[in-house]
Design a protein around this motif. Structure first.
Motif, mmCIF file in Angstrom:
data_model
loop_
_atom_site.group_PDB
_atom_site.id
_atom_site.type_symbol
_atom_site.label_atom_id
_atom_site.label_comp_id
_atom_site.label_asym_id
_atom_site.label_seq_id
_atom_site.Cartn_x
_atom_site.Cartn_y
_atom_site.Cartn_z
ATOM 1 N N UNK A 1 32.727 3.662 66.381
ATOM 2 C CA UNK A 1 33.355 4.835 66.968
ATOM 3 C C UNK A 1 32.790 5.054 68.361
ATOM 4 N N UNK A 2 33.656 5.109 69.319
ATOM 5 C CA UNK A 2 33.212 5.365 70.686
ATOM 6 C C UNK A 2 33.094 6.871 70.883
ATOM 7 N N UNK A 3 31.914 7.284 71.263
ATOM 8 C CA UNK A 3 31.689 8.693 71.528
ATOM 9 C C UNK A 3 32.070 8.985 72.968
ATOM 10 N N UNK A 4 33.128 9.738 73.137
ATOM 11 C CA UNK A 4 33.579 10.092 74.479
ATOM 12 C C UNK A 4 33.172 11.518 74.779
ATOM 13 N N UNK A 5 32.770 11.714 75.975
ATOM 14 C CA UNK A 5 32.364 13.032 76.403
ATOM 15 C C UNK A 5 33.614 13.830 76.783
ATOM 16 N N UNK A 6 33.808 15.000 76.163
ATOM 17 C CA UNK A 6 34.992 15.793 76.511
ATOM 18 C C UNK A 6 34.874 16.348 77.932
ATOM 19 N N UNK A 7 36.022 16.656 78.513
ATOM 20 C CA UNK A 7 36.038 17.202 79.875
ATOM 21 C C UNK A 7 35.495 18.633 79.866
ATOM 22 N N UNK A 8 35.135 19.110 81.030
ATOM 23 C CA UNK A 8 34.580 20.468 81.138
ATOM 24 C C UNK A 8 35.591 21.523 80.706
ATOM 25 N N UNK A 9 36.866 21.308 81.026
ATOM 26 C CA UNK A 9 37.882 22.286 80.611
ATOM 27 C C UNK A 9 38.015 22.316 79.088
ATOM 28 N N UNK A 10 37.900 21.147 78.448
ATOM 29 C CA UNK A 10 37.977 21.090 76.989
ATOM 30 C C UNK A 10 36.782 21.804 76.380
ATOM 31 N N UNK A 11 35.592 21.561 76.930
ATOM 32 C CA UNK A 11 34.382 22.221 76.418
ATOM 33 C C UNK A 11 34.523 23.736 76.525
ATOM 34 N N UNK A 12 35.041 24.221 77.645
ATOM 35 C CA UNK A 12 35.203 25.662 77.843
ATOM 36 C C UNK A 12 36.259 26.227 76.895
ATOM 37 N N UNK A 13 37.362 25.525 76.739
ATOM 38 C CA UNK A 13 38.450 26.010 75.881
ATOM 39 C C UNK A 13 38.013 26.061 74.419
ATOM 40 N N UNK A 14 37.348 25.010 73.942
ATOM 41 C CA UNK A 14 36.892 24.981 72.547
ATOM 42 C C UNK A 14 35.785 26.017 72.344
ATOM 43 N N UNK A 15 34.886 26.131 73.315
ATOM 44 C CA UNK A 15 33.805 27.117 73.205
ATOM 45 C C UNK A 15 34.338 28.533 73.116
ATOM 46 N N UNK A 16 35.375 28.840 73.882
ATOM 47 C CA UNK A 16 35.960 30.180 73.846
ATOM 48 C C UNK A 16 36.644 30.457 72.513
ATOM 49 N N UNK A 17 37.245 29.422 71.919
ATOM 50 C CA UNK A 17 37.967 29.660 70.663
ATOM 51 C C UNK A 17 37.036 29.767 69.455
ATOM 52 N N UNK A 18 35.804 29.253 69.536
ATOM 53 C CA UNK A 18 34.890 29.343 68.392
ATOM 54 C C UNK A 18 33.765 30.348 68.606
ATOM 55 N N UNK A 19 33.761 31.061 69.731
ATOM 56 C CA UNK A 19 32.641 31.969 69.998
ATOM 57 C C UNK A 19 32.583 33.148 69.040
ATOM 58 N N UNK A 20 33.679 33.496 68.394
ATOM 59 C CA UNK A 20 33.687 34.619 67.453
ATOM 60 C C UNK A 20 33.149 34.266 66.077
ATOM 61 N N UNK A 21 32.867 33.002 65.806
ATOM 62 C CA UNK A 21 32.363 32.591 64.489
ATOM 63 C C UNK A 21 30.873 32.920 64.408
ATOM 64 N N UNK A 22 30.492 33.694 63.364
ATOM 65 C CA UNK A 22 29.109 34.160 63.257
ATOM 66 C C UNK A 22 28.154 33.067 62.764
ATOM 67 N N UNK A 23 28.556 32.281 61.796
ATOM 68 C CA UNK A 23 27.698 31.246 61.222
ATOM 69 C C UNK A 23 27.535 30.105 62.232
ATOM 70 N N UNK A 24 26.272 29.863 62.649
ATOM 71 C CA UNK A 24 26.028 28.870 63.694
ATOM 72 C C UNK A 24 26.388 27.457 63.257
#
Length: 173
Positions: free
Chosen positions: A128-151
């Motif tokens: 499996x090739x581990x690809x680094x996501x783009x900065x926009x993807x990191x920001x978009x995914x981070x914003x959509x999961x920030x409300x989840x309490x369980x780390x």
């Protein structure tokens, strides 16, 4: 009651789990027959019939019968082996043939020969090739999961989001 009023018989249900071997048997059998194997037994039970260490450093490639009728001497079994084990396999050929014949209970294999193609264990595994996501993807995914309490759950969802977004980027969507 007339023939026209009878309903057709209910089709046989096949909603049961089947093994991969059962599902693929129809697809593999013609290929194995071209290689000289009447059944899948040698391929599927090679680890049980071959003596150690040849069960893990060699695999059957093809089975050829002498011209004419099938003789009492048996067929020639060609083995693909890991580079570096060819000398040992050619020396231990009679012992390997005896082990195969003992498994089947009759003389199937008369001699062992080496195939030209080498056997590379785990050659079908794709890394499996581990690809680094783009900065926009990191920001978009981070914003959509920030409300989840369980780390732990938040990190798992973040990893899943990055994997899915890189997959959709690679497929043009």
């Amino acid at each position: 009651m007339s023939q026209a009023s009878k309903s057709p018989p209910e089709p046989k249900r096949r909603n049961r789990a089947v093994t991969v071997a059962d599902a693929l048997s129809g697809a593999l059998d013609p290929m194995l027959k071209k290689r000289g194997f009447a059944s899948r037994d040698i391929m599927t039970h090679w680890a049980a019939m071959a003596p150690r260490p040849y069960d893990s450093v060699a695999i059957p490639d093809k089975l050829t019968w002498p011209r004419g009728e099938r003789s009492a001497e048996g067929a020639t079994l060609y083995l693909r082996c890991v580079p570096g084990h060819a000398m040992a396999i050619s020396h231990e050929g009679p012992a390997i043939a005896a082990a195969v014949n003992r498994y089947f209970g009759y003389v199937l294999v008369g001699q062992i020969r080496l195939s030209i193609e080498p056997f590379i264990p785990h050659s079908g595994d794709k890394g499996q090739k581990q690809r680094q996501p783009s900065q926009s993807t990191i920001a978009k995914v981070g914003a959509s999961v920030e409300g989840v309490e369980d780390e732990g759950l938040r990190e798992a969802l973040r990893a899943l989001g990055h994997a899915l977004s890189s997959r959709s980027e690679n497929n043009g969507g």
